[in-house]
Enzyme design. Structure first.
Site: not given
Length: 183
Positions: A85-86, A142
């Site tokens: 919803l951004c 990572d």
């Protein structure tokens, strides 16, 4: 199902839900475009040997912080693709900074990250700044997980925001209980 655009109601302070409790994208069309800034921060804790590897620039995968910086910038630009919803925003600035966590907290071992995001628009950039910090820190994880799987991302938060109808915000200007964390 309803065909009209739902509007926020006084029954819920959550603006992403209509009166029936259905999710919707907030209508910002009537809001004035203003200069908006958000700063988010967070840190990743690690073993001292891992931090030394990063600081020496000898990590097997390359320049850990340089790659994490680019990942954070890219993440800010893609926030609306990740969070349903951004609003997609035309960002005017994204800056990612790193600092040894020991410079901020005695005895801490890790990397502190700060993301500053700016735009001129009708909605704020807090989500973009938070996304940038998270992805920058996850990129560090990572790139270094082969030597330290015990790294922990902590304390990601909006450190300040400026612009828009609600003005400025900083959690250090709130009571501790309202900020949701210890000082």
């Amino acid at each position: 199902m309803t065909s009209k655009t739902p509007e926020a109601t006084a029954t819920s302070p959550l603006t992403h839900f209509d009166a029936q409790g259905q999710a919707h994208m907030v209508d910002v069309g009537a809001k004035a475009a203003t200069h908006r800034i958000a700063v988010a921060t967070g840190r990743i804790e690690m073993q001292p040997e891992t931090l030394a590897l990063i600081e020496s620039g000898t990590a097997k995968k390359g320049d850990v912080l340089g790659i994490a910086r680019i990942a954070g910038i890219m993440a800010a630009k893609k926030t609306s693709d990740l969070i349903p919803l951004c609003h997609p925003l035309a960002l005017t600035r994204v800056a990612i900074e790193f600092e040894a966590a020991s410079a901020r907290t005695e005895g801490a071992c890790g990397i502190f990250c700060s993301a500053t995001v700016e735009t001129v628009g009708q909605t704020g950039v807090e989500m973009e700044a938070l996304t940038a910090v998270q992805i920058a820190l996850l990129t560090i994880y990572d790139m270094c997980k082969a030597v330290d799987r015990g790294m922990v991302v902590r304390d990601v938060m909006v450190a300040e925001k400026h612009g828009g109808k609600s003005g400025s915000f900083s959690p250090d200007k709130m009571p501790t209980s309202a900020a949701g964390h210890e000082p």
